[in-house]
Design a protein around this motif. Sequence first.
Motif, mmCIF file in Angstrom:
data_model
loop_
_atom_site.group_PDB
_atom_site.id
_atom_site.type_symbol
_atom_site.label_atom_id
_atom_site.label_comp_id
_atom_site.label_asym_id
_atom_site.label_seq_id
_atom_site.Cartn_x
_atom_site.Cartn_y
_atom_site.Cartn_z
ATOM 1 N N LEU A 63 0.832 -1.206 0.000
ATOM 2 C CA LEU A 63 0.000 0.000 0.000
ATOM 3 C C LEU A 63 0.862 1.250 0.000
ATOM 4 N N LEU A 64 0.292 2.336 -0.480
ATOM 5 C CA LEU A 64 0.957 3.630 -0.389
ATOM 6 C C LEU A 64 0.905 4.111 1.054
ATOM 7 N N PRO A 65 1.916 4.885 1.474
ATOM 8 C CA PRO A 65 1.852 5.454 2.822
ATOM 9 C C PRO A 65 0.612 6.331 2.964
ATOM 10 N N GLN A 66 0.064 6.360 4.166
ATOM 11 C CA GLN A 66 -1.139 7.137 4.424
ATOM 12 C C GLN A 66 -1.031 7.722 5.822
ATOM 13 N N ASP A 67 -1.132 9.034 5.930
ATOM 14 C CA ASP A 67 -1.032 9.686 7.229
ATOM 15 C C ASP A 67 -2.391 9.661 7.926
ATOM 16 N N ILE A 68 -2.352 9.283 9.200
ATOM 17 C CA ILE A 68 -3.562 9.250 10.020
ATOM 18 C C ILE A 68 -3.246 9.914 11.350
ATOM 19 N N ALA A 69 -4.282 10.335 12.034
ATOM 20 C CA ALA A 69 -4.122 10.960 13.346
ATOM 21 C C ALA A 69 -5.022 10.249 14.345
ATOM 22 N N LEU A 70 -4.471 9.964 15.502
ATOM 23 C CA LEU A 70 -5.236 9.341 16.571
ATOM 24 C C LEU A 70 -6.156 10.385 17.190
ATOM 25 N N ILE A 71 -7.459 10.087 17.230
ATOM 26 C CA ILE A 71 -8.391 11.022 17.871
ATOM 27 C C ILE A 71 -8.930 10.476 19.190
ATOM 28 N N ASN A 72 -8.782 9.149 19.387
ATOM 29 C CA ASN A 72 -9.241 8.573 20.648
ATOM 30 C C ASN A 72 -8.651 7.182 20.830
ATOM 31 N N SER A 73 -8.387 6.843 22.060
ATOM 32 C CA SER A 73 -8.039 5.459 22.401
ATOM 33 C C SER A 73 -8.762 5.136 23.700
ATOM 34 N N THR A 74 -9.311 3.946 23.734
ATOM 35 C CA THR A 74 -10.078 3.521 24.901
ATOM 36 C C THR A 74 -9.633 2.132 25.287
ATOM 37 N N SER A 75 -9.310 1.949 26.579
ATOM 38 C CA SER A 75 -9.016 0.596 27.064
ATOM 39 C C SER A 75 -10.179 0.127 27.909
ATOM 40 N N TYR A 76 -10.443 -1.146 27.766
ATOM 41 C CA TYR A 76 -11.568 -1.766 28.454
ATOM 42 C C TYR A 76 -11.062 -2.798 29.454
ATOM 43 N N GLU A 77 -11.908 -3.089 30.429
ATOM 44 C CA GLU A 77 -11.585 -4.064 31.472
ATOM 45 C C GLU A 77 -11.183 -5.422 30.900
ATOM 46 N N SER A 78 -11.731 -5.781 29.766
ATOM 47 C CA SER A 78 -11.446 -7.078 29.136
ATOM 48 C C SER A 78 -10.032 -7.165 28.574
ATOM 49 N N GLY A 79 -9.354 -6.012 28.484
ATOM 50 C CA GLY A 79 -8.032 -5.967 27.878
ATOM 51 C C GLY A 79 -8.062 -5.459 26.453
ATOM 52 N N LEU A 80 -9.248 -5.356 25.864
ATOM 53 C CA LEU A 80 -9.380 -4.806 24.521
ATOM 54 C C LEU A 80 -8.998 -3.333 24.549
ATOM 55 N N VAL A 81 -8.239 -2.919 23.546
ATOM 56 C CA VAL A 81 -7.892 -1.512 23.369
ATOM 57 C C VAL A 81 -8.423 -1.100 22.001
ATOM 58 N N GLN A 82 -9.179 -0.013 21.998
ATOM 59 C CA GLN A 82 -9.753 0.453 20.736
ATOM 60 C C GLN A 82 -9.081 1.769 20.340
ATOM 61 N N LEU A 83 -8.580 1.787 19.108
ATOM 62 C CA LEU A 83 -7.898 2.952 18.558
ATOM 63 C C LEU A 83 -8.780 3.564 17.473
ATOM 64 N N HIS A 84 -8.936 4.869 17.533
ATOM 65 C CA HIS A 84 -9.774 5.569 16.552
ATOM 66 C C HIS A 84 -8.904 6.621 15.859
ATOM 67 N N TYR A 85 -8.691 6.405 14.565
ATOM 68 C CA TYR A 85 -7.863 7.302 13.754
ATOM 69 C C TYR A 85 -8.698 7.957 12.668
ATOM 70 N N VAL A 86 -8.259 9.126 12.230
ATOM 71 C CA VAL A 86 -8.833 9.768 11.052
ATOM 72 C C VAL A 86 -7.732 9.972 10.024
ATOM 73 N N LYS A 87 -8.132 9.903 8.766
ATOM 74 C CA LYS A 87 -7.186 10.161 7.677
ATOM 75 C C LYS A 87 -6.879 11.646 7.650
ATOM 76 N N ILE A 88 -5.613 11.971 7.498
ATOM 77 C CA ILE A 88 -5.213 13.364 7.353
ATOM 78 C C ILE A 88 -5.297 13.689 5.872
ATOM 79 N N ALA A 89 -6.024 14.742 5.573
ATOM 80 C CA ALA A 89 -6.230 15.126 4.172
ATOM 81 C C ALA A 89 -4.892 15.432 3.516
ATOM 82 N N GLY A 90 -4.710 14.890 2.316
ATOM 83 C CA GLY A 90 -3.468 15.113 1.567
ATOM 84 C C GLY A 90 -3.561 16.347 0.714
ATOM 85 N N ASP A 91 -2.508 16.558 -0.047
ATOM 86 C CA ASP A 91 -2.449 17.739 -0.925
ATOM 87 C C ASP A 91 -3.412 17.623 -2.058
#
Length: 180
Positions: A152-180
């Motif tokens: 794949l081509l490189p793609q810039d993203i930004a983390l907007i949220n991360s949530t950890s849960y008691e079960s050990g699951l970690v959820q990462l929420h990223y958005v694509k950074i608009a390119g030129d």
Amino acid sequence: MSERKVILYVSMSVDGYLATEDDDLSWLDTVEREGEDYGYAAVMENVDTYLVGRKTYDKIVDIVGYLPQAEKMECYVITRQELLPQKNIIFYNDDIEHLIDELRKESGQNIVCDGGADLVKLMMKHQLIDEFIISIIPVFLGEGKRLFKGGLLPQDIALINSTSYESGLVQLHYVKIAGD
């Protein structure tokens, strides 16, 4: 009116697999908790279109007996085969960029993509995903089917949220950074 976003909502093991080599998903049960949906309902409140790859669709139907999302919204199963539509299910075998472009032109809510790996790679190849919600399940599978395949081509993203849960699951929420 804002443009409809394409949101990838998926789970993977810590070492990056979405299934074992034989498509076993039982390891996902390790984080199953009564009353916990890890934000799925909140995401789906703002979604009216569902995209899924053919293999993932077949797996869902194998496990559940039907595609539950088709009861509430328009669903596209991305496949190489020509198949007749079913109630709220369109089997789509044309250009994915064209489909996403047409869906974004329509009024409506967001579009969620549920994988699998071939569909994710295709959509990332064309940089069609606006948000990535990735749940990391606390297990190492060692081998299996990778969620993110190479090439794949490189793609810039930004983390907007991360949530950890008691079960050990970690959820990462990223958005694509608009390119030129």
